[in-house]
Design a protein around this motif. Structure first.
Motif, PDB file in Angstrom:
ATOM      1  N   ARG A   1       7.217 -30.056  -1.933  1.00  0.00           N
ATOM      2  CA  ARG A   1       8.050 -28.739  -2.406  1.00  0.00           C
ATOM      3  C   ARG A   1       8.179 -28.157  -0.971  1.00  0.00           C
ATOM      4  O   ARG A   1       9.261 -27.718  -0.547  1.00  0.00           O
ATOM      5  CB  ARG A   1       7.303 -27.951  -3.534  1.00  0.00           C
ATOM      6  N   THR A   2       6.933 -28.003  -0.393  1.00  0.00           N
ATOM      7  CA  THR A   2       7.114 -27.216   1.121  1.00  0.00           C
ATOM      8  C   THR A   2       7.946 -28.017   2.093  1.00  0.00           C
ATOM      9  O   THR A   2       8.958 -27.348   2.729  1.00  0.00           O
ATOM     10  CB  THR A   2       5.649 -27.079   1.428  1.00  0.00           C
ATOM     11  N   THR A   3       7.675 -29.379   2.033  1.00  0.00           N
ATOM     12  CA  THR A   3       8.562 -30.364   3.176  1.00  0.00           C
ATOM     13  C   THR A   3      10.066 -30.010   2.800  1.00  0.00           C
ATOM     14  O   THR A   3      10.903 -30.196   3.657  1.00  0.00           O
ATOM     15  CB  THR A   3       7.798 -31.551   3.389  1.00  0.00           C
ATOM     16  N   LEU A   4      10.260 -30.215   1.637  1.00  0.00           N
ATOM     17  CA  LEU A   4      11.681 -30.142   1.076  1.00  0.00           C
ATOM     18  C   LEU A   4      12.370 -29.041   1.493  1.00  0.00           C
ATOM     19  O   LEU A   4      13.476 -28.617   2.150  1.00  0.00           O
ATOM     20  CB  LEU A   4      12.004 -30.331  -0.251  1.00  0.00           C
ATOM     21  N   ARG A   5      11.543 -27.982   1.375  1.00  0.00           N
ATOM     22  CA  ARG A   5      12.021 -26.332   1.336  1.00  0.00           C
ATOM     23  C   ARG A   5      12.590 -26.049   2.822  1.00  0.00           C
ATOM     24  O   ARG A   5      13.293 -25.624   3.316  1.00  0.00           O
ATOM     25  CB  ARG A   5      11.131 -25.607   0.845  1.00  0.00           C
TER      26      ARG A   5
ATOM     27  N   THR B   1       4.098 -29.724 -12.520  1.00  0.00           N
ATOM     28  CA  THR B   1       3.504 -28.383 -12.568  1.00  0.00           C
ATOM     29  C   THR B   1       3.772 -27.735 -11.195  1.00  0.00           C
ATOM     30  O   THR B   1       4.401 -26.596 -11.025  1.00  0.00           O
ATOM     31  CB  THR B   1       2.114 -27.933 -12.955  1.00  0.00           C
ATOM     32  N   MET B   2       3.135 -28.162 -10.077  1.00  0.00           N
ATOM     33  CA  MET B   2       3.303 -27.908  -8.814  1.00  0.00           C
ATOM     34  C   MET B   2       4.680 -27.888  -8.236  1.00  0.00           C
ATOM     35  O   MET B   2       5.058 -26.560  -7.549  1.00  0.00           O
ATOM     36  CB  MET B   2       2.211 -28.202  -7.809  1.00  0.00           C
ATOM     37  N   HIS B   3       5.421 -29.088  -8.359  1.00  0.00           N
ATOM     38  CA  HIS B   3       6.415 -29.040  -7.810  1.00  0.00           C
ATOM     39  C   HIS B   3       7.627 -28.472  -8.388  1.00  0.00           C
ATOM     40  O   HIS B   3       8.627 -28.003  -7.787  1.00  0.00           O
ATOM     41  CB  HIS B   3       7.011 -30.635  -7.762  1.00  0.00           C
TER      42      HIS B   3
ATOM     43  N   ALA C   1      13.388 -35.772   3.882  1.00  0.00           N
ATOM     44  CA  ALA C   1      14.782 -36.056   3.299  1.00  0.00           C
ATOM     45  C   ALA C   1      14.602 -36.410   1.794  1.00  0.00           C
ATOM     46  O   ALA C   1      13.966 -37.296   1.575  1.00  0.00           O
ATOM     47  CB  ALA C   1      15.269 -37.351   3.984  1.00  0.00           C
ATOM     48  N   GLU C   2      15.468 -35.640   0.976  1.00  0.00           N
ATOM     49  CA  GLU C   2      15.368 -35.866  -0.397  1.00  0.00           C
ATOM     50  C   GLU C   2      15.894 -37.174  -0.797  1.00  0.00           C
ATOM     51  O   GLU C   2      15.243 -37.891  -1.666  1.00  0.00           O
ATOM     52  CB  GLU C   2      16.436 -35.000  -0.968  1.00  0.00           C
ATOM     53  N   ASP C   3      16.640 -37.936   0.192  1.00  0.00           N
ATOM     54  CA  ASP C   3      16.850 -39.393  -0.199  1.00  0.00           C
ATOM     55  C   ASP C   3      15.622 -40.288  -0.139  1.00  0.00           C
ATOM     56  O   ASP C   3      15.639 -41.516  -0.694  1.00  0.00           O
ATOM     57  CB  ASP C   3      17.904 -39.799   0.766  1.00  0.00           C
ATOM     58  N   PHE C   4      14.599 -39.880   0.469  1.00  0.00           N
ATOM     59  CA  PHE C   4      13.344 -40.918   0.438  1.00  0.00           C
ATOM     60  C   PHE C   4      12.502 -40.112  -0.501  1.00  0.00           C
ATOM     61  O   PHE C   4      11.252 -41.035  -0.318  1.00  0.00           O
ATOM     62  CB  PHE C   4      13.064 -41.047   1.914  1.00  0.00           C
ATOM     63  N   ALA C   5      12.618 -39.183  -0.939  1.00  0.00           N
ATOM     64  CA  ALA C   5      11.344 -38.436  -1.810  1.00  0.00           C
ATOM     65  C   ALA C   5      11.178 -39.230  -2.853  1.00  0.00           C
ATOM     66  O   ALA C   5       9.880 -39.459  -3.298  1.00  0.00           O
ATOM     67  CB  ALA C   5      11.958 -37.089  -2.289  1.00  0.00           C
TER      68      ALA C   5
END
Length: 428
Positions: A210-214, A258-260, A219-223
């Motif tokens: 969550r932190t690194t995406l924000r 829950t966390m994400h 990169a969301e494509d590799f998430a």
């Protein structure tokens, strides 16, 4: 081997081409690949799946890890609040009653099944698979509240009974001399370690993603690929620490979701990977396990299979939903739509690998018979019963909702993604 692999890949591609058309004939992916396995394997000898034991075990384990993690991580606790009381009744009261009743009847009815083996049968056949009734789950005539309740129950009960299955397998292995006398004690410790470790991994990974995406680091494509690796990492690292990997994967999924906060968009890759392996498990079931077990379908196994889909499932559901405000027609509907699917198949494959033939022989035929009967019975009744029930309650029941509100949980493999496509464009 190359020819067999090519045939399997061809079957997967052909199903991709005609899967939507097959929905008109009530043919789901599990039913199709079980039938293909029987026809091409035992029937014509075209498909030779002479898989090493290690390969079958790895296929079952990886599939179970991915679906446990995904089903848990997809949960939105905020969305659960409206029917929280029903979920607590079904999972906190109905599921234990189902396991207990199944255990008692297995001990009384099945030859050579008692103690740990009876608990294994009761627990392995308790989880449900909503995707086996996929046409019911996307039928807008069925109230959305009822579809959601069946959906969420299916997504959680496999993870909840997994510790019981693991414990029962340890007890059976110990009784059969394949493990030490303290195997059950070790299993309890492993379950506790796995649960604690899975919670830590899931919470930490959810916060980090969550932190690194924000912050724009990830990169969301590799998430999706990262979460796929995470689910297996939780399993393998829990084993390395002396914990139970399956429980770790399930608890990690709960904690991660829950966390994400909004895991749906990054879980798609894991779902698709799990769906692919699920289809392969159904093919292995039809090609290898079912023909081998069919010769041992005794009248006791057939009777227990019928009871498992009716009395053992429907009586606990009726008891736990008493006083819930649902009418008798709805209680019967929820009780009937408890198909036994991929979870039971995988538990059977694990038993075949963990136990010696003498220990596995009394329990595997009843699992195979129950799953086969469920694939046929629930596949054939899904649409007509859904229509009949939906039309009966539409005037007074909860409002219906579009199909795209309910991505189907469960372990059927393939049905999840066909349901989503039916929801129409513009929906993830």
């Amino acid at each position: 081997m190359d020819g067999t692999l090519s045939l399997v890949l061809l079957l997967l591609f052909l199903w991709c081409l005609c899967s939507r058309r097959m929905e008109r004939f009530e043919l789901t992916a599990p039913a199709a690949f079980v039938l293909l396995g029987l026809l091409l394997g035992e029937g014509t000898g075209t498909l030779h799946l002479a898989l090493p034991h290690e390969t079958v075990k790895a296929l079952a384990e990886v599939t179970l890890v991915w679906v446990l993690f995904t089903d848990a991580a997809r949960l939105s606790f905020r969305a659960l609040r409206p029917e929280l009381g029903l979920y607590v009744r079904l999972l906190g009261i109905g599921l234990p009653l189902c396991v207990s009743l199944g255990t008692l009847l297995a001990s009384a009815l099945l030859p050579g099944v008692s103690g740990w083996a009876a608990l294994y049968v009761g627990a392995a056949l308790a989880p449900t698979d909503a995707a086996l009734g996929a046409t019911m789950m996307v039928n807008p005539e069925v109230p959305v509240k009822i579809r959601r309740v069946i959906n969420v129950e299916s997504g959680l009960n496999d993870g909840i009974v997994t510790p019981l299955v693991v414990l029962a397998l340890a007890g059976m292995a110990s009784a059969g001399g394949r493990a030490g006398p303290d195997a059950t004690g070790h299993a309890v410790v492993e379950l506790a370690v796995g649960a604690a470790y899975g919670a830590v991994v899931g919470l930490a990974a959810g916060w980090l993603l969550r932190t690194t995406l924000r912050n724009g680091w990830a990169a969301e494509d590799f998430a999706g690929a990262g979460v796929l690796a995470l689910s297996l990492l939780g399993y393998t690292s829990a084993l390395a620490l002396g914990g139970n990997g399956f429980v770790a994967a399930f608890v990690a999924g709960l904690a991660f979701g829950t966390m994400h906060g909004a895991p749906q968009r990054v879980l798609r890759y894991v779902e698709q990977s799990a769906a692919l392996l699920s289809v392969l498990v159904w093919l292995v079931f039809g090609t290898l396990l079912l023909p081998e077990m069919a010769a041992d379908f005794t009248w006791q196994a057939v009777l227990y299979a019928v009871l498992s889909l009716t009395v053992i499932r429907m009586v606990p559901v009726a008891l736990c939903l008493a006083g819930s405000g649902l009418d008798a027609r709805t209680v019967l509907f929820v009780g009937w739509f408890g198909p036994r699917g991929l979870a039971s198949v995988i538990f059977g494959l694990l038993a075949a690998e963990e136990l010696d033939p003498a220990g596995a022989h009394p329990v595997l035929p009843v699992l195979a018979c129950t799953v086969l009967l469920s694939v046929l019975a629930h596949g054939l009744t899904s649409t007509p019963l859904a229509r009949r029930y939906g039309r009966a309650v539409n005037d007074t029941g909860p409002a219906a909702a579009p199909a795209d509100e309910l991505p189907v949980r469960g372990m059927a493999g393939g049905a999840l993604h066909r349901v989503r496509r039916r929801a129409g464009p513009g929906r993830p």
